[in-house]
Design an enzyme around this catalytic site. Structure first.
Site, PDB file in Angstrom:
ATOM      1  N   GLU A 113      -3.735   6.835  -5.157  1.00 48.61           N
ATOM      2  CA  GLU A 113      -4.009   6.216  -6.467  1.00 48.61           C
ATOM      3  C   GLU A 113      -5.324   6.732  -7.034  1.00 48.61           C
ATOM      4  O   GLU A 113      -6.264   6.954  -6.265  1.00 48.61           O
ATOM      5  CB  GLU A 113      -4.056   4.697  -6.306  1.00 48.61           C
ATOM      6  CG  GLU A 113      -2.711   4.135  -5.886  1.00 48.61           C
ATOM      7  CD  GLU A 113      -2.736   2.623  -5.651  1.00 48.61           C
ATOM      8  OE1 GLU A 113      -3.759   1.987  -5.953  1.00 48.61           O
ATOM      9  OE2 GLU A 113      -1.725   2.102  -5.161  1.00 48.61           O
ATOM     10  N   ARG A 168       0.854  -1.187   0.000  1.00 41.69           N
ATOM     11  CA  ARG A 168       0.000   0.000   0.000  1.00 41.69           C
ATOM     12  C   ARG A 168       0.888   1.235   0.000  1.00 41.69           C
ATOM     13  O   ARG A 168       1.882   1.293   0.735  1.00 41.69           O
ATOM     14  CB  ARG A 168      -0.877   0.037   1.251  1.00 41.69           C
ATOM     15  CG  ARG A 168      -2.056  -0.905   1.212  1.00 41.69           C
ATOM     16  CD  ARG A 168      -3.149  -0.457   0.250  1.00 41.69           C
ATOM     17  NE  ARG A 168      -4.288  -1.357   0.273  1.00 41.69           N
ATOM     18  CZ  ARG A 168      -4.485  -2.365  -0.595  1.00 41.69           C
ATOM     19  NH1 ARG A 168      -3.628  -2.584  -1.564  1.00 41.69           N
ATOM     20  NH2 ARG A 168      -5.555  -3.129  -0.484  1.00 41.69           N
ATOM     21  N   HIS A 207      -0.430  -0.297 -10.081  1.00 47.57           N
ATOM     22  CA  HIS A 207      -1.083  -1.247  -9.168  1.00 47.57           C
ATOM     23  C   HIS A 207      -1.594  -2.482  -9.937  1.00 47.57           C
ATOM     24  O   HIS A 207      -2.807  -2.708 -10.027  1.00 47.57           O
ATOM     25  CB  HIS A 207      -2.239  -0.573  -8.421  1.00 47.57           C
ATOM     26  CG  HIS A 207      -2.626  -1.314  -7.162  1.00 47.57           C
ATOM     27  ND1 HIS A 207      -3.140  -0.693  -6.054  1.00 47.57           N
ATOM     28  CD2 HIS A 207      -2.575  -2.637  -6.847  1.00 47.57           C
ATOM     29  CE1 HIS A 207      -3.413  -1.588  -5.116  1.00 47.57           C
ATOM     30  NE2 HIS A 207      -3.063  -2.785  -5.593  1.00 47.57           N
TER      31      HIS A 207
HETATM   32  C1  8YV Z   1      -6.233  -5.097  -6.269  1.00 48.92           C
HETATM   33  C2  8YV Z   1      -5.243  -5.116  -3.895  1.00 48.92           C
HETATM   34  O1  8YV Z   1      -5.614  -4.156  -7.079  1.00 48.92           O
HETATM   35  O2  8YV Z   1      -5.795  -7.228  -3.039  1.00 48.92           O
HETATM   36  C3  8YV Z   1      -5.578  -6.056  -2.798  1.00 48.92           C
HETATM   37  O3  8YV Z   1      -5.631  -5.619  -1.641  1.00 48.92           O
HETATM   38  O4  8YV Z   1      -4.918  -4.004  -3.666  1.00 48.92           O
HETATM   39  C4  8YV Z   1      -5.246  -5.597  -5.307  1.00 48.92           C
HETATM   40  O5  8YV Z   1      -5.263  -6.946  -5.416  1.00 48.92           O
HETATM   41  C5  8YV Z   1      -7.549  -4.597  -5.945  1.00 48.92           C
HETATM   42  O6  8YV Z   1      -8.111  -5.101  -4.801  1.00 48.92           O
HETATM   43  C6  8YV Z   1      -8.461  -4.826  -7.135  1.00 48.92           C
HETATM   44  O7  8YV Z   1      -9.704  -4.494  -6.866  1.00 48.92           O
END
Ligand code: 8YV
Length: 298
Positions: A246, A217, A264
């Site tokens: 983001e 993050r 990401h």
């Molecule tokens: C994805 C993420 O980009 O799993 C997570 O916490 O940040 C990533 O896998 C995101 O959740 C896609 O919606």
């Protein structure tokens, strides 16, 4: 049919199976009994307050740092996430960033495309073998990263709340780990508990031969401190898949050749995103059928 709120657009392979047995809405209707959000999406208290009938939040991601867990617990709202299915892909991206930064692959690719090779060979880069990767957060993803980097001849150190039954070097402080690391890899959850853990002191300890990698993050690193560290040559390079705000990538970061920036994409493969979507859908169906949740956080 229960109403499910999807405040942001999500893929059809997630929405379509839900639509078969639920009313899908993108506006905060008080009827909503379910809420589906991407990982890292911040659910403000005001949104929760406008959903008096909410029973379940299903996060399309492993990280649920955007969910006010204590408030959910107080209101008896169940929360699910999508662990395991994305571990390997995210670890692959961390490994790619280690390789891209150490071998200067983005720069080398730009060099080849620009025809600069005609003027001379690309400068030498740095080998991985014998170098130390310090992993902040040796959870499922951290362990999968360690496993991959061992195959590249690297040594592994880690920092977390407590030592684990692994053969890697445990560092009781983040500064100690930064000090012994050539690559500092952020693989811990986001949220207030880890906010700006990577600060100016940690970057100074990582040092001018050190590289910062973040696949977790953006909130874990102090972006302003990172920009300064790159400007002043305090660290050598950075590979980032995540950012504090983001999808905004600070313009200052784009100026550095020794930075690899990704939008990401850690879990962004057809296979993984379908696996994540399936967990979201199965959790929602299980909840409304009164069955046990597959991957409950609370
Ligand atoms: C994805 C993420 O980009 O799993 C997570 O916490 O940040 C990533 O896998 C995101 O959740 C896609 O919606």
């Amino acid at each position: 049919m229960p109403t499910i709120l999807l405040p942001v657009s999500l893929p059809a392979f997630l929405v379509d199976p839900l639509r078969a047995a639920h009313i899908i809405t993108d506006s905060a209707s008080p009827d909503a009994r379910g809420l589906v959000v991407p990982g890292g999406f911040t659910i403000h208290e005001s949104l929760l307050n406008s959903l008096p009938n909410l029973e379940i939040i299903s996060v399309f991601g492993v990280g649920y740092d955007g969910v006010p867990i204590r408030l959910c617990q107080q209101r008896g709202i169940r929360v699910t996430n999508t662990p395991d299915v994305l571990t390997e892909d995210v670890a692959d991206i961390a490994t790619a960033l280690v390789l891209m930064t150490s071998r200067r692959l983005s720069e080398a690719e730009r060099y080849a495309r620009a025809g600069s090779w005609l003027k001379g060979a690309f400068p030498l880069a740095h080998a991985l073998r014998g170098k130390t990767a310090g992993i902040l957060g040796l959870g499922r993803i951290g362990k999968a990263i360690a496993h991959r980097l061992l195959a590249h001849g690297m040594k592994i150190a880690y920092h977390g709340r407590q030592p684990q039954a692994v053969e890697y070097r445990y560092c009781s402080t983040l500064i100690e780990m930064a000090d012994v690391s050539d690559f500092l890899i952020i693989a811990c959850p986001g949220g207030m508990g880890t906010k700006h853990l990577i600060n100016a002191d940690v970057l100074r300890a990582l040092g001018s031969d050190g590289t910062l990698i973040n696949i977790a993050r953006g909130s874990v690193m102090d972006e302003a401190a990172l920009i300064h560290a790159l400007q002043a040559g305090i660290i050598r390079a950075a590979g980032l898949d995540v950012f504090e705000n983001e999808p905004h990538v600070p313009a200052e970061l784009c100026a550095y050749e020794n930075l690899v920036l990704l939008p990401h994409v850690g879990s962004a493969t057809h296979e993984t995103r379908r696996g994540m979507a399936q967990l979201v859908v199965e959790n929602i169906f299980a909840h409304f059928a009164g069955e046990p949740l597959l991957t409950a956080v609370c």
